[in-house]
Design an enzyme around this catalytic site. Structure first.
Site, PDB file in Angstrom:
ATOM      1  N   ARG A   7      47.546 -31.938 -27.839  1.00  0.00           N
ATOM      2  CA  ARG A   7      48.069 -31.285 -26.370  1.00  0.00           C
ATOM      3  C   ARG A   7      47.369 -31.690 -24.858  1.00  0.00           C
ATOM      4  O   ARG A   7      46.446 -32.286 -25.167  1.00  0.00           O
ATOM      5  CB  ARG A   7      47.512 -30.435 -26.183  1.00  0.00           C
ATOM      6  CG  ARG A   7      47.777 -29.703 -24.842  1.00  0.00           C
ATOM      7  CD  ARG A   7      47.611 -27.692 -24.675  1.00  0.00           C
ATOM      8  NE  ARG A   7      46.439 -28.209 -24.313  1.00  0.00           N
ATOM      9  CZ  ARG A   7      45.438 -28.348 -23.532  1.00  0.00           C
ATOM     10  NH1 ARG A   7      45.854 -28.572 -22.605  1.00  0.00           N
ATOM     11  NH2 ARG A   7      44.039 -28.270 -23.490  1.00  0.00           N
ATOM     12  N   VAL A   8      48.259 -32.317 -23.846  1.00  0.00           N
ATOM     13  CA  VAL A   8      47.887 -32.758 -22.771  1.00  0.00           C
ATOM     14  C   VAL A   8      48.492 -31.931 -21.334  1.00  0.00           C
ATOM     15  O   VAL A   8      49.457 -31.189 -21.717  1.00  0.00           O
ATOM     16  CB  VAL A   8      47.964 -34.477 -22.185  1.00  0.00           C
ATOM     17  CG1 VAL A   8      47.476 -35.411 -22.992  1.00  0.00           C
ATOM     18  CG2 VAL A   8      49.804 -34.293 -22.318  1.00  0.00           C
ATOM     19  N   SER A   9      47.697 -31.671 -20.544  1.00  0.00           N
ATOM     20  CA  SER A   9      47.945 -30.548 -19.544  1.00  0.00           C
ATOM     21  C   SER A   9      49.270 -30.436 -18.365  1.00  0.00           C
ATOM     22  O   SER A   9      50.204 -30.128 -18.122  1.00  0.00           O
ATOM     23  CB  SER A   9      47.023 -30.402 -18.737  1.00  0.00           C
ATOM     24  OG  SER A   9      45.777 -29.910 -19.316  1.00  0.00           O
ATOM     25  N   THR A  10      49.073 -32.767 -18.127  1.00  0.00           N
ATOM     26  CA  THR A  10      50.494 -31.979 -16.908  1.00  0.00           C
ATOM     27  C   THR A  10      51.275 -33.882 -17.127  1.00  0.00           C
ATOM     28  O   THR A  10      50.358 -35.142 -18.678  1.00  0.00           O
ATOM     29  CB  THR A  10      49.510 -33.128 -15.793  1.00  0.00           C
ATOM     30  OG1 THR A  10      48.068 -34.222 -15.903  1.00  0.00           O
ATOM     31  CG2 THR A  10      48.754 -32.204 -15.321  1.00  0.00           C
ATOM     32  N   GLN A  13      49.222 -37.495 -18.458  1.00  0.00           N
ATOM     33  CA  GLN A  13      48.448 -37.821 -18.770  1.00  0.00           C
ATOM     34  C   GLN A  13      48.961 -38.234 -20.165  1.00  0.00           C
ATOM     35  O   GLN A  13      50.352 -37.641 -19.944  1.00  0.00           O
ATOM     36  CB  GLN A  13      47.428 -36.092 -19.257  1.00  0.00           C
ATOM     37  CG  GLN A  13      47.041 -36.011 -17.821  1.00  0.00           C
ATOM     38  CD  GLN A  13      46.489 -34.476 -18.004  1.00  0.00           C
ATOM     39  OE1 GLN A  13      46.781 -33.485 -18.907  1.00  0.00           O
ATOM     40  NE2 GLN A  13      45.137 -34.416 -17.547  1.00  0.00           N
TER      41      GLN A  13
END
Length: 188
Positions: A7-10, A13
């Site tokens: 998972r990445v937040s944005t 990324q």
């Protein structure tokens, strides 16, 4: 079977570092699920798909613990759920593997820390509420219509003004007026 989750937040990324680590660990690229969403969000489609795909005997592999759970308590819940289904868990960066004795110990220490964290938060909240109450403040959202204005509106309504006219005259929403009047009835 090894199942990976990353998972990445944005959007700006990249998951490449995580993917490389998962592949190096032995996860088949076809068995990697991912999300691009803040870790604080409840609904993560990639995680849901990964959790639904896992079967007893499988192992969920993540690059780092913070990629999986929204909080320590959420992380503990996910790992407990996996354990109940006979599914292992590995966090590559932290070296946690719940199929080993040391990984199980590490997990239980995390569980104790989560419980401790919840207790500390509860103590701080209760202390803050007690201190505010001692100063005469009560918590909650400020009232939309103060007591003085509400009494004026109440008098106008008693004198025959309609609720719609009172809302227009005093600049309040109908639902706010009704809620305030109901609160006033409960106080009397």
């Amino acid at each position: 079977m090894l199942i990976g989750y990353m998972r990445v937040s944005t959007e700006d990324q990249t998951t490449q570092l995580q993917k490389d680590a998962l592949l190096k660990y032995g996860v088949d690229s076809r068995n990697i699920f991912e999300d691009t969403i803040s870790g604080s969000k409840d609904k993560r489609e990639g995680l849901d798909k990964a959790l639904n795909f896992l079967q007893s005997g499988d192992t969920l592999v993540v690059w780092k613990l913070d990629r999986l759970g929204r909080s320590l308590a959420h992380l503990i819940n996910i790992i407990n759920s996996l354990k109940e289904k006979g599914i292992g868990f590995v966090s590559i960066t932290e070296g946690m593997d719940t199929s080993t004795a040391s990984g199980e110990l590490f997990f239980h220490i995390f569980g104790a820390l989560a419980q401790f964290e919840r207790s500390l938060i509860q103590e701080r909240v209760n202390a803050g509420l007690k201190a505010a109450k001692a100063k005469g403040r009560i918590g909650g959202r400020p009232r939309a219509i103060d007591d003085e204005k509400l009494m004026i509106i109440r008098k106008a309504l008693d004198d025959g003004m309609s609720k719609a006219a009172a809302c227009r005259t005093f600049g309040v929403k109908r639902s706010t007026l009704i809620d305030s009047l109901n609160r006033l009835k409960l106080q009397n």
